[in-house]
Design a protein around this motif. Structure first.
Motif: not given
Length: 321
Positions: A209, A213, A217, A236, A241, A244-245, A248
């Protein structure tokens, strides 16, 4: 090379001439650290109290923390997994460092512009990027290549059965392990044969996951993404991106901190032998491999600077300072 400052404006000072920024950070630490310690103590006390509750004690007895793996699951760790573990740790350390520098540095000490001749020639005009971003993208490419090798070997050798949940029992067992960890009474386990359920879930999320990701991203935010793909960019957007990046990255940092802490606290020598020496003993072999890996990481950290990476980057583009 002259030192470049991020901001020419003098720092704000207090009545006694001391920078307010440092004092405010110290004040924040003095508030956060005691609060975090108090929260941890409270969590431990709560977990210990729960273990004395009859219903919870019965739950821990029914779900001790692990379940049987599928028939034919491999036992132990092959040597290639140790190398993969080191390379992933090495690349992640420098990827996180360079990613943070890209995010936080306002005036980079050097830039790189891709060559647009010969085998590097493309229709898109070269874009100047910081050396930090060049190193970040280069490390990303190596990390992805290493990840492809990891996935192939993981499924070719059956090691996937150790980190992919194959029963719904993983969830109550994971809750049981969390209570045991929180109460500072480690679950009885042998990672050489089977991970506990919480470890399995954590490794599954990290490998299947978080890593995809980070890649998806990162590609969206890079110059490799087609800028003229209007419909694709609408589906997108780059803002998604970016949103989320960074979380993460924080997940990877948190995972590494918890992972290393538990490895060292729950039988360091045996765990390090599992991870680095491919054996189930209590010798010091794994420890020395681990110590050597830390030296390599430290050297990589020192060399990841414009002074050293500039000559390497100049092989594929123009470096300016």
């Amino acid at each position: 090379m002259p030192t470049l400052t991020k901001n020419k404006q003098a720092p704000t000072t207090g009545s006694k001439g001391r920078p307010r920024g440092g004092s405010s950070r110290l004040s924040l630490l003095l508030k956060v650290v005691p609060a975090a310690l108090a929260a941890l103590v409270g969590l431990v006390l709560l977990a210990r109290w729960l273990r004395d509750v009859p219903a919870v004690a019965a739950f821990l007895s029914d779900y001790p923390g692990e379940y049987d793996l599928p028939q034919g699951a491999p036992v132990g760790f092959p040597a290639w997994l140790g190398w993969q573990h080191f390379l992933n740790a090495f690349f992640l350390l420098l990827i996180v460092r360079t990613g943070w520098l890209v995010r936080a540095t306002k005036r980079p000490q050097g830039h790189w512009t891709r060559s647009n001749t010969g085998r590097f020639r493309t229709r898109n005009a070269p874009t100047k990027i910081s050396l930090n971003l060049w190193l970040h993208l280069s490390l990303d490419a190596l990390w992805v290549l290493n990840g492809i090798v990891f996935y192939v070997l993981l499924f070719a050798t059956g090691q996937w059965m150790r980190i992919v949940p194959t029963s719904w029992e993983v969830f109550p067992n994971a809750l049981s392990v969390a209570i045991q960890y929180a109460s500072l009474a480690w679950p009885t386990e042998n990672g050489w044969v089977n991970y506990n359920a919480l470890q399995q879930l954590a490794y599954f999320v990290t490998v299947f996951v978080a890593a995809p990701l980070a890649i998806a991203t990162g590609i969206r935010m890079s110059g490799a993404w087609p800028k003229d793909a209007t419909r694709l960019n609408r589906v997108y957007p780059v803002e998604l991106a970016r949103a989320v990046h960074f979380p993460v990255m924080l997940y990877f940092v948190g995972f590494v901190i918890v992972h290393v802490t538990l490895v060292l606290a729950s039988g360091a020598l045996r765990n390090l032998n599992h991870m680095y020496a491919a054996n189930d003993g209590d010798s010091w072999v794994g420890f020395w491999y681990f110590a050597g890996s830390l030296v390599v990481m430290a050297v990589g950290w020192v060399l990841a600077r414009p002074l050293f990476i500039g000559p390497v980057a100049s092989l594929t583009g123009k470096v300016t300072r």
